[in-house]
Design an enzyme around this catalytic site. Structure first.
Site, mmCIF file in Angstrom:
data_model
loop_
_atom_site.group_PDB
_atom_site.id
_atom_site.type_symbol
_atom_site.label_atom_id
_atom_site.label_comp_id
_atom_site.label_asym_id
_atom_site.label_seq_id
_atom_site.Cartn_x
_atom_site.Cartn_y
_atom_site.Cartn_z
ATOM 1 N N ARG A 1 -0.670 15.251 12.762
ATOM 2 C CA ARG A 1 0.057 14.806 11.559
ATOM 3 C C ARG A 1 0.439 16.028 10.723
ATOM 4 N NH1 ARG A 1 -2.346 9.144 9.239
ATOM 5 N NH2 ARG A 1 -0.240 9.075 8.398
ATOM 6 N N ASP B 1 3.538 0.462 12.066
ATOM 7 C CA ASP B 1 2.332 -0.098 11.447
ATOM 8 C C ASP B 1 2.104 -1.554 11.835
ATOM 9 O OD1 ASP B 1 2.001 2.367 10.315
ATOM 10 O OD2 ASP B 1 2.736 1.792 8.339
ATOM 11 N N LYS C 1 0.829 -1.218 0.000
ATOM 12 C CA LYS C 1 0.000 0.000 0.000
ATOM 13 C C LYS C 1 0.854 1.255 0.000
ATOM 14 C CE LYS C 1 -1.861 1.958 3.956
ATOM 15 N NZ LYS C 1 -1.754 3.382 4.131
ATOM 16 N N ARG D 1 -9.013 -0.003 3.453
ATOM 17 C CA ARG D 1 -8.096 0.986 2.873
ATOM 18 C C ARG D 1 -6.743 0.355 2.560
ATOM 19 N NH1 ARG D 1 -6.761 4.947 6.761
ATOM 20 N NH2 ARG D 1 -5.168 5.230 5.212
HETATM 21 N N1 EPU Z 1 6.151 14.517 11.073
HETATM 22 C C1 EPU Z 1 6.331 15.838 11.345
HETATM 23 N N2 EPU Z 1 6.295 16.726 10.310
HETATM 24 C C2 EPU Z 1 6.073 16.332 9.028
HETATM 25 C C3 EPU Z 1 5.889 14.968 8.752
HETATM 26 C C4 EPU Z 1 5.935 14.068 9.804
HETATM 27 O O1 EPU Z 1 6.532 16.232 12.502
HETATM 28 O O2 EPU Z 1 6.058 17.191 8.128
HETATM 29 C C5 EPU Z 1 6.205 13.526 12.188
HETATM 30 C C6 EPU Z 1 4.871 12.820 12.372
HETATM 31 O O3 EPU Z 1 4.007 13.554 13.206
HETATM 32 C C7 EPU Z 1 5.303 11.492 12.970
HETATM 33 C C8 EPU Z 1 6.672 11.245 12.330
HETATM 34 O O4 EPU Z 1 7.101 12.503 11.816
HETATM 35 O O5 EPU Z 1 5.465 11.612 14.346
HETATM 36 C C9 EPU Z 1 6.686 10.244 11.207
HETATM 37 O O6 EPU Z 1 5.707 10.568 10.248
HETATM 38 P P1 EPU Z 1 5.855 10.182 8.710
HETATM 39 O O7 EPU Z 1 5.881 11.440 7.912
HETATM 40 O O8 EPU Z 1 6.976 9.224 8.541
HETATM 41 O O9 EPU Z 1 4.500 9.432 8.428
HETATM 42 P P2 EPU Z 1 3.594 9.516 7.146
HETATM 43 O O10 EPU Z 1 4.422 9.684 5.928
HETATM 44 O O11 EPU Z 1 2.473 10.465 7.343
HETATM 45 C C10 EPU Z 1 3.710 6.979 6.584
HETATM 46 C C11 EPU Z 1 2.725 5.869 6.397
HETATM 47 C C12 EPU Z 1 2.128 5.479 7.749
HETATM 48 C C13 EPU Z 1 3.250 5.075 8.680
HETATM 49 C C14 EPU Z 1 4.301 6.181 8.782
HETATM 50 C C15 EPU Z 1 5.518 5.782 9.592
HETATM 51 C C16 EPU Z 1 1.900 6.299 4.187
HETATM 52 C C17 EPU Z 1 0.792 6.754 3.335
HETATM 53 N N3 EPU Z 1 1.685 6.321 5.496
HETATM 54 O O12 EPU Z 1 2.970 8.066 7.128
HETATM 55 O O13 EPU Z 1 1.317 4.359 7.477
HETATM 56 O O14 EPU Z 1 2.731 4.831 9.973
HETATM 57 O O15 EPU Z 1 4.760 6.537 7.461
HETATM 58 O O16 EPU Z 1 6.120 4.647 9.053
HETATM 59 O O17 EPU Z 1 2.942 5.887 3.705
HETATM 60 C C18 EPU Z 1 -0.435 2.847 7.802
HETATM 61 O O18 EPU Z 1 -0.109 2.317 6.730
HETATM 62 O O19 EPU Z 1 -1.244 2.332 8.601
HETATM 63 C C19 EPU Z 1 0.159 4.137 8.158
HETATM 64 C C20 EPU Z 1 -0.365 4.945 9.057
#
Ligand code: EPU
Length: 429
Positions: A122, A305, A22, A397
């Site tokens: 987020r 995850d 995904k 999803r």
């Molecule tokens: N963060 C910030 N600022 C940002 C972006 C992130 O502070 O601009 C913080 C977040 O609040 C969090 C940490 O950085 O504490 C990590 O967030 P990350 O950006 O890595 O997460 P994401 O890209 O929003 C993806 C996956 C999530 C998975 C996380 C961590 C996708 C679409 N989603 O989210 O997947 O938990 O990486 O590995 O790729 C899931 O599949 O169930 C899921 C939630």
């Protein structure tokens, strides 16, 4: 509203196939926007987040055609629209990848703030930091993110936190920028490498994906490509834990064992047997499950995850385990539901203390997010009695044909729609 109804306590045995990842697919789909020719994506999972991503591409003016159940041909050649409205963006987190892809393609993007699982705050500040470093003007007004750049130019980006989404977005925006971009403190997840491989297969010049420094030399033209999405590491891990939780013996096929190392290591500590093959793993249990502490971390740490799923397994183990969530503020919301099934878990902020009771009992429960839903399915499969899981749209999803796949290895799980559910209740009364 649909529900899953599970008659638990059946040992899972046999073979199960993992779909495409995904979190790779949802980035590869917008990445096609950067390509000057049509592309073909293979091993695309049949999940609602993918349908939403393809729908957004279509609304932007791309041609999208399924060649078979898991192969999609996309042509984003003649497009001019750079706006993803609220109605589309709110339906999934990964809609933020349209920011980087549209900016990289047109020097303009207007995308509503993304939706997705409620896991706490987020923010997207690191995404915007990357776009600014490449010369884009960024603003967020009334929930719309606006990006504009006359000419994107390579730049130095150093992330304050390790972010999967910001790393992918920086890559998407930088591949066609003028000159060299260096991303420091980059995320290293398998899907980061998959995105880099896909972009490179179209002629991009990306080095270092999978390490914490990624270098990207911008290119002028990107040609068509046929590319297969990597297997889903989290779906594989979910099946591994389902097999272990039911005392089963399951061969999980179409996996990359290297991507599963953090999960395999922890499961072995819990007493689960795992044999690794080239593209499959066999998981079986022939002794007691034992306590283990788990802390989630960015890759190559234990994946957040998989946290709800392994916590569920630990409720069935002997002894007290401590699970620490190292990525998201609020990823223990599912614990209330597990307690309804007899789990003994106390939570203090980002730390959960799990007293293994060795046993769960079926109950009516509700999925509050995607992986919470997966954990409740595992709990339902392992529990004595009947579990009914509501709000399964969260699960759909990210898991492709989950009930069908689990039935093929011996689970008694059925999806029923709400009218059928109320009929069942009437009959029972
Ligand atoms: N963060 C910030 N600022 C940002 C972006 C992130 O502070 O601009 C913080 C977040 O609040 C969090 C940490 O950085 O504490 C990590 O967030 P990350 O950006 O890595 O997460 P994401 O890209 O929003 C993806 C996956 C999530 C998975 C996380 C961590 C996708 C679409 N989603 O989210 O997947 O938990 O990486 O590995 O790729 C899931 O599949 O169930 C899921 C939630």
């Amino acid at each position: 509203m649909d529900k899953f109804v599970i008659h638990g306590g059946r040992r899972l045995t046999g073979e199960i196939e993992v779909s495409g990842a995904k979190n790779a697919a949802v980035a590869l789909i917008p990445a096609v926007l950067l390509c000057d020719e049509p592309c073909i994506l293979e091993n695309v999972p049949d999940i609602s987040d993918v349908s939403i991503g393809l729908r957004i591409l279509y609304e932007l003016g791309a041609q999208v055609e399924y060649l078979d159940k898991t192969t999609v041909r996309i042509s984003a050649v003649n497009m001019t629209n750079y706006c993803v409205p609220y109605e589309s963006a709110r339906r999934m987190r990964a809609s933020y990848y349209f920011l980087g892809a549209l900016l990289g393609r047109y020097g303009r993007a207007r995308v509503s703030m993304p939706g997705g699982c409620p896991l706490g705050d987020r923010p997207i500040d690191q995404h915007l930091k990357a776009f600014s470093a490449l010369g884009a003007d960024c603003s967020v007004n009334h929930g719309m993110v606006d990006l504009t750049a006359n000419q994107l130019t390579g730049g130095q980006i150093y992330f304050d936190v390790v972010s999967v989404g910001a790393t992918m977005n920086a890559m998407l925006a930088a591949v066609r920028a003028k000159g060299m971009t260096v991303i420091g403190n980059a995320a290293k997840e398998p899907h980061i490498v998959d995105l880099a491989n896909f972009l490179n297969s179209m002629g991009a010049d990306i080095m270092g994906a999978g390490t914490d420094v990624i270098k990207i030399r911008g290119v002028d033209y990107m040609h068509g490509s046929t590319y297969s999405v990597i297997p889903d590491q989290i779906e594989a891990g979910t099946f591994m834990i389902a097999a272990a939780a039911t005392g089963g013996d399951v061969l999980i096929k179409n996996v990359t064992p290297k991507h599963l190392e953090p999960i395999i290591n922890k499961m072995r500590k819990i007493g689960v047997n795992i044999e690794e093959f080239d593209d499959s793993v066999r998981v079986w249990v022939d002794g007691p499950l034992v306590r283990c502490n788990v802390k989630t971390m960015p890759h190559p740490g234990f994946p957040t995850d998989m946290q709800p799923q392994i916590t569920t397994l630990l409720t069935l183990a002997e002894g007290t385990s401590i699970v620490t969530e190292g990525v998201w503020e609020q990823r223990f919301r599912y614990v209330d539901e597990l307690r309804r099934m007899g789990a003994d878990i106390s939570v203090d902020g980002k730390v959960a203390v799990v007293e293994g009771t060795g046993k769960l009992t079926g109950a009516p429960v509700k999925a509050c997010d995607l992986r919470a839903g997966a954990a409740l399915i595992i709990a339902g499969l392992a529990a004595h009695g009947i579990t009914e899981i509501e709000d399964i749209f969260h699960i759909e999803r990210g898991y492709s044909n989950l009930d069908e796949k689990l039935r093929a290895i011996g689970a008694d799980i059925h999806k029923i729609s709400e009218p059928a559910a109320s009929q069942k209740l009437k009959t029972a009364l």
